[in-house]
Scaffold this motif. Structure first.
Motif, PDB file in Angstrom:
ATOM      1  N   GLU A  67      35.541  46.073  29.830  1.00 53.22           N
ATOM      2  CA  GLU A  67      36.280  45.417  28.739  1.00 53.22           C
ATOM      3  C   GLU A  67      35.752  45.847  27.374  1.00 53.22           C
ATOM      4  O   GLU A  67      36.500  45.882  26.395  1.00 53.22           O
ATOM      5  N   ALA A 126      38.685  47.949  25.499  1.00 56.87           N
ATOM      6  CA  ALA A 126      39.183  46.643  25.067  1.00 56.87           C
ATOM      7  C   ALA A 126      40.612  46.723  24.553  1.00 56.87           C
ATOM      8  O   ALA A 126      40.977  47.641  23.817  1.00 56.87           O
ATOM      9  N   ASP A 183      41.205  37.704  30.183  1.00 56.49           N
ATOM     10  CA  ASP A 183      40.058  38.563  30.471  1.00 56.49           C
ATOM     11  C   ASP A 183      39.724  38.442  31.954  1.00 56.49           C
ATOM     12  O   ASP A 183      40.456  37.787  32.694  1.00 56.49           O
ATOM     13  N   ALA A 221      42.260  41.370  33.096  1.00 54.48           N
ATOM     14  CA  ALA A 221      41.186  41.806  32.198  1.00 54.48           C
ATOM     15  C   ALA A 221      41.705  42.198  30.814  1.00 54.48           C
ATOM     16  O   ALA A 221      42.859  42.594  30.649  1.00 54.48           O
ATOM     17  N   ASN A 222      40.800  42.068  29.851  1.00 48.74           N
ATOM     18  CA  ASN A 222      41.123  42.416  28.474  1.00 48.74           C
ATOM     19  C   ASN A 222      40.967  43.926  28.284  1.00 48.74           C
ATOM     20  O   ASN A 222      40.127  44.389  27.529  1.00 48.74           O
ATOM     21  N   VAL A 223      41.773  44.693  29.020  1.00 50.79           N
ATOM     22  CA  VAL A 223      41.690  46.147  28.921  1.00 50.79           C
ATOM     23  C   VAL A 223      43.064  46.738  28.632  1.00 50.79           C
ATOM     24  O   VAL A 223      44.088  46.223  29.058  1.00 50.79           O
TER      25      VAL A 223
END
Ligand SMILES: [Zn+2]
Ligand SMILES: [Zn+2]
Length: 376
Positions: free
Chosen positions: A141, A145, A245, A294-296
């Motif tokens: 992440e 991000a 996230d 996820a924060n991706v």
């Protein structure tokens, strides 16, 4: 107890940990120390605190090494912070816990033979999954991000972590209950001929088939959760996360977890997939369930029409008009394109996450009660 007060404040607050004050290293040391302490307890009472399915495949030597190095790392950081006066209260907490772990035998606790059929909680699964997931996903992440300004300790992380703890601890109960339900409800459907054919399939074909079958069931179950008001009460809890996230996916009502797992496992058991195929499938579900939240920033180009990406599932959690009741698949995005429920938007990423109207309360206990007490 000034230290305890400060610790309480820390676990109730959220936001970015500022580097350079011993806070980040202190939190890492304390988290590791807590896991070490729980680990030594698991060594002492493996029959009650470890998962039978996991403990069969453990290398005890490796587990001892893991505990040893976690103690060295946590103790080393704590000592450094105490000596140099960096967030001493935090380091002190970690130091005391490492001391307790050592006093209880540390990595040298002998493990004798023990009974295999005791009731248990999945403490080992919690420790290992938290350690592994935090290591991998916090790193990923930070590298890729999507929302760079979102800190690891973002709003409501405590609620999701609480869900994470409970979901992992009750793993034994969930396994037992789903197994029982699958065999009671769907056992009659098993056919030797079909099972023989499935077991004769080459590994890649069988793997594709198991994920496809599981996702087909998951798609329609998921769609029902959205379209049947009674079921939405349960599923609204999952949709109440406002920050996406790796931890966000843990927010799920335990009753939803039981129903979905039972229904998804049913065809897998009935079709008689081999253990290798089921194990590979479990790794895929485990990874995608976390990764999709996820924060991706990952989109995969044209492959995004085939495979579910974080982008695809982030849209599922969106409050934007064009995204309501869309993108149900968990593995294969083409299912939504096939059934006409894929999000069509000219924007790359959604604006806001959560349920429209934000009517689900925050906090684990309140969310546990929510489906039963909500008056819309
Ligand atoms: Zn949903
Ligand atoms: Zn989700």
């Amino acid at each position: 107890m000034l230290e305890l007060n400060k610790l309480n404040q820390l676990t109730e607050s959220h936001g970015e940990l500022k580097p350079g004050h011993g806070m980040i290293s202190g939190v890492i040391a304390l988290a590791l120390a807590i896991l070490c302490f729980l680990g030594v307890l698991a060594f002492h009472f493996p029959e009650y605190l470890t998962t039978p399915q996991l403990r069969k495949s453990y290398d005890v030597g490796l587990m001892r090494q893991l505990l040893y190095w976690a103690m060295v790392l946590a103790g080393g950081i704590a000592l450094f912070n105490i000596v140099f006066g960096r967030a001493r209260w935090l380091a002190f907490g970690a130091f005391v816990l490492i001391g307790l772990t050592l006093a209880l035998g540390g990595h040298k606790v002998p493990v004798n033979d023990f009974a295999d059929n005791t009731p248990y909680i999945g403490l080992d699964w919690f420790i290992l999954d938290l350690l592994g997931s935090a290591l991998i996903f916090v790193f990923v992440e930070k590298l890729f991000a999507l929302r760079r300004d979102q800190p690891v300790f973002r709003p409501e992380w405590q609620t999701d972590f609480h869900h994470f703890i409970v979901n992992h601890m009750v793993v034994g109960f969930v396994l037992l209950a789903t197994n029982l339900l699958v065999h009671k409800l769907f056992g009659w459907a098993a056919r030797d001929g079909v099972q023989g054919w499935v077991q004769g399939l080459p590994f890649p074909v069988a793997l594709f088939l198991i994920v496809l079958v599981a996702d087909l069931v998951q798609y329609w179950t998921h769609r029902a959760y959205h379209e049947v008001p009674l079921l939405w009460r349960l599923h609204a809890v999952h949709h109440s996360v406002k920050s996406m996230d790796w931890l966000a996916g843990s927010r799920q009502h335990i009753v939803e977890l039981l129903i979905t797992r039972t229904l998804v496992l049913a065809p897998i058991v009935v079709l008689g997939f081999s253990k290798e195929v089921i194990d590979a499938y479990i790794v895929i579900v485990g990874f995608q369930a976390v990764f999709n939240h996820a924060n991706v920033s990952v989109r995969l180009g044209p492959l995004r029409y085939v495979i579910v990406t974080p982008n695809f599932h982030h849209w599922h959690h969106s409050q934007d008009d064009e995204a309501i009741d869309k993108n149900y698949a968990a593995h294969f995005a083409f299912l939504d394109h096939l059934f006409g429920t894929a999000v069509q938007s000219d924007r790359e990423w959604p604006e806001r996450y959560g349920v429209v109207g934000d009517y689900v309360p925050n906090g684990f206990i309140r969310q546990f009660k929510f489906p039963f007490v909500w008056k819309p």
